[in-house]
Design a protein around this motif. Structure first.
Motif, PDB file in Angstrom:
ATOM      1  N   PHE A  20      -0.972  19.464  -7.508  1.00  0.00           N
ATOM      2  CA  PHE A  20      -2.115  18.676  -7.945  1.00  0.00           C
ATOM      3  C   PHE A  20      -1.794  17.830  -9.178  1.00  0.00           C
ATOM      4  CE2 PHE A  20      -4.441  21.430  -5.142  1.00  0.00           C
ATOM      5  CZ  PHE A  20      -5.527  20.664  -4.733  1.00  0.00           C
ATOM      6  N   VAL A  21      -1.073  18.405 -10.132  1.00  0.00           N
ATOM      7  CA  VAL A  21      -0.760  17.662 -11.354  1.00  0.00           C
ATOM      8  C   VAL A  21       0.224  16.532 -11.060  1.00  0.00           C
ATOM      9  CG1 VAL A  21       0.274  17.805 -13.660  1.00  0.00           C
ATOM     10  CG2 VAL A  21      -1.281  19.597 -12.880  1.00  0.00           C
ATOM     11  N   SER A  22       1.268  16.796 -10.256  1.00  0.00           N
ATOM     12  CA  SER A  22       2.245  15.743  -9.947  1.00  0.00           C
ATOM     13  C   SER A  22       1.592  14.624  -9.144  1.00  0.00           C
ATOM     14  CB  SER A  22       3.434  16.329  -9.172  1.00  0.00           C
ATOM     15  OG  SER A  22       3.006  16.896  -7.943  1.00  0.00           O
ATOM     16  N   MET A  31       9.292  15.614  -6.411  1.00  0.00           N
ATOM     17  CA  MET A  31       9.876  14.413  -5.805  1.00  0.00           C
ATOM     18  C   MET A  31       9.226  14.132  -4.455  1.00  0.00           C
ATOM     19  SD  MET A  31      13.971  14.560  -6.488  1.00  0.00           S
ATOM     20  CE  MET A  31      14.167  13.081  -5.503  1.00  0.00           C
ATOM     21  N   ALA A  32       9.106  15.173  -3.634  1.00  0.00           N
ATOM     22  CA  ALA A  32       8.494  15.003  -2.316  1.00  0.00           C
ATOM     23  C   ALA A  32       7.025  14.614  -2.447  1.00  0.00           C
ATOM     24  CB  ALA A  32       8.629  16.301  -1.517  1.00  0.00           C
ATOM     25  N   SER A  33       6.342  15.200  -3.420  1.00  0.00           N
ATOM     26  CA  SER A  33       4.929  14.871  -3.630  1.00  0.00           C
ATOM     27  C   SER A  33       4.760  13.408  -4.008  1.00  0.00           C
ATOM     28  CB  SER A  33       4.345  15.777  -4.721  1.00  0.00           C
ATOM     29  OG  SER A  33       2.970  15.541  -4.887  1.00  0.00           O
ATOM     30  N   ALA A  64       7.946  20.796   2.299  1.00  0.00           N
ATOM     31  CA  ALA A  64       6.662  21.150   2.905  1.00  0.00           C
ATOM     32  C   ALA A  64       5.608  21.427   1.841  1.00  0.00           C
ATOM     33  CB  ALA A  64       6.835  22.372   3.812  1.00  0.00           C
ATOM     34  N   TYR A  65       6.010  22.124   0.775  1.00  0.00           N
ATOM     35  CA  TYR A  65       5.098  22.345  -0.348  1.00  0.00           C
ATOM     36  C   TYR A  65       4.670  21.011  -0.960  1.00  0.00           C
ATOM     37  CZ  TYR A  65       5.803  27.427  -0.811  1.00  0.00           C
ATOM     38  OH  TYR A  65       5.811  28.770  -0.619  1.00  0.00           O
TER      39      TYR A  65
END
Length: 509
Positions: A68-70, A287-289, A366-367
């Motif tokens: 949520f923060v990223s 990074m993925a987020s 996935a996370y």
């Protein structure tokens, strides 16, 4: 600072922290076993393994905060991040209070489940109580850990981790040399956890001022938003706890406390390789987020393939050495009495670690993109399969059955689930994932494996120094194989690096 430079710093500091967290326990373990003895050391391992189940009360909130923060930072929505942090803190305060209550019952119950000698029952109870209080402290600070991860300051977390590892080791050495035992060791462990948790909280407050929020009961909309993400993570946490931390408990309950030491030696070596993937993989979540928030699906695919190659590329020399030369290593490290039994267990457990590390990048992505619902379902199935198979096999073939229960269940589930998952959720075909991500780097390790086996059979080392010297002499075989198979992408990466450096050098001129 550019994102590439920050990522490089994060990876390097994570590797350094990982090296410290592996090397220090490596040299410390034989010292602790010699001073405590197999029975007391077995009690310590059982206490830590039992209390570790309380970590399931994390409920997935740490990963939720990172997500949520990223995501909020990428979209510029600071208020959303503050709401999530405040809600998580409120949850954690309630949970920590609950853990304190549970810890009392857990301490009373502990000697009645395991076959603890009568004169060691009270020290064992105090140890369990203090370890549980340490978990409560970690749960509170976990919110701030998630914040630091979200803002990509893994260098800060790595520094705290390294300091914690070194301080803990120095204290353990002084305590055991002074003749103290289990209880003083547990007091020191709690003190170290409390100090590192405080450091994480203060660092987060300084680096990300929006996390300075009041701990108030959150509104229902925020609760639903966090829980919809964290519940899936919670299921995964429960499953991981069963898969990786139940083995020692099963051994202690069905066999004996002393045998736990033999199993934990092998288990700790297998877990060291898992720490490598954890140290690298945590940098992939934010990074993925960010890539997901910006809609950059092609970069996500590249992150999956290259991250998987990097994970396996770093782990395989270690894993192959332990697989083929583990018995020799354990004999030199812990003593010849542990060589055969612990070495065989290690060989079995390395099968499960191979699949865990190979698929860890996909799991972290996935996370990051909030696609871990099916991962949670898969993890639950794996955990149930693992525990059930271990309970059956421990009665049939004893100590080795527990290890086989872990490895068989993990190999079956991972081979069925993950290729399909990356195809469906990330758009990467199973062929590309298995060959580009896994196959090429595994092929690089075959010559190294042959060289390692030949060296072990014909040049048996007389000391750990000689053992590591032999590894250094055989590693060039691996590096040459990597260069032969990956020469094109490596050359391309080198040319890109030279091109990025050219303007800087021209400016200096």
């Amino acid at each position: 600072m550019s994102s590439k430079k920050r990522f490089a710093i994060n990876v390097v500091t994570n590797w350094i922290a990982m090296a410290v967290s592996m090397v220090v326990p490596f040299f410390l373990a034989p010292f602790v076993v010699r001073h405590l003895g197999a029975t007391i050391y077995g009690i310590w391992i059982l206490a830590v393994s039992t209390v570790s189940y309380l970590n399931m009360l994390d409920l997935g909130l740490r990963s939720a905060i990172t997500r949520f923060v990223s995501k909020s930072a990428t979209e510029g929505k600071t208020q959303d991040a503050q709401k999530a942090i405040g809600a998580a803190l409120w949850f954690r305060v309630v949970i920590a209070a609950f853990v304190v209550i549970i810890s009392i019952g857990l301490a009373v119950w502990f000697p009645h489940i395991f076959k603890i000698p009568h004169d060691l029952q009270r020290p064992a109870q105090i140890t369990v109580l203090l370890c549980a209080l340490g978990v409560a402290t970690s749960l509170l600070s976990g919110v701030y850990t998630g914040v630091i991860r979200a803002i990509n300051r893994f260098d800060v977390l790595s520094t705290i981790t390294m300091t914690q590892t070194l301080v803990r080791a120095v204290g353990v050495i002084l305590i055991l040399r002074s003749g103290h035992g289990l209880v003083v060791l547990a007091i020191w462990e709690f003190a170290v956890v409390l100090s590192s948790s405080t450091a994480e909280m203060l660092s987060a407050l300084k680096l990300y001022p929006p996390c300075r929020v009041l701990v108030l009961r959150p509104d229902m909309e925020t609760l639903k938003s966090i829980w919809s993400y964290s519940f899936k993570t919670f299921v995964i946490i429960v499953a991981v706890q069963i898969v990786f931390y139940t083995d020692n408990v099963v051994v202690g309950a069905f066999l004996s406390v002393g045998v736990v030491t033999f199993y934990s030696i092998a288990g700790s070596l297998a877990m060291y390789s898992g720490q490598i993937s954890t140290a690298m993989g945590t940098t992939f979540i934010p990074m993925a987020s960010g890539l997901d928030a910006s809609g950059n699906s092609e970069s996500l695919k590249k992150l999956l393939i290259r991250g998987t190659q990097a994970m396996l590329g770093l782990m395989l020399p270690i894993g192959i050495t332990l697989l083929l030369r583990g018995k020799t290593f354990i004999g030199l490290w812990m003593g010849p009495q542990f060589s055969e039994t612990s070495g065989t267990i290690l060989q079995i457990l390395l099968i499960s670690q191979f699949f865990t590390i190979g698929n860890s990048t996909a799991g972290q992505i996935a996370y990051g993109v909030d696609k871990h619902k099916s991962v949670a379902t898969c993890a639950a199935i794996e955990a149930a399969f693992n525990l059930g198979l271990s309970l059956v096999l421990v009665k049939v073939i004893g100590l080795y059955g527990v290890a086989w229960g872990t490895s068989i269940s993990m190999a079956v589930v991972h081979l069925i689930f993950w290729p399909r998952f990356v195809n469906r959720e990330l758009g990467v075909s199973p062929r590309s994932y298995l060959w580009d991500g896994w196959g090429k780097i595994v092929a690089c390790s075959i010559p190294f494996g042959v060289a390692s086996l030949l060296v072990d059979r014909h040049f048996h080392p007389g000391s750990l120094v000689a053992f590591f010297g032999q590894i250094l002499l055989t590693l060039p075989v691996y590096f040459l194989a990597v260069l032969a198979i990956f020469h094109k992408p490596l050359s391309s990466a080198f040319r890109q690096w030279q091109a990025s450096r050219r303007p800087v050098l021209q400016g200096m001129a």
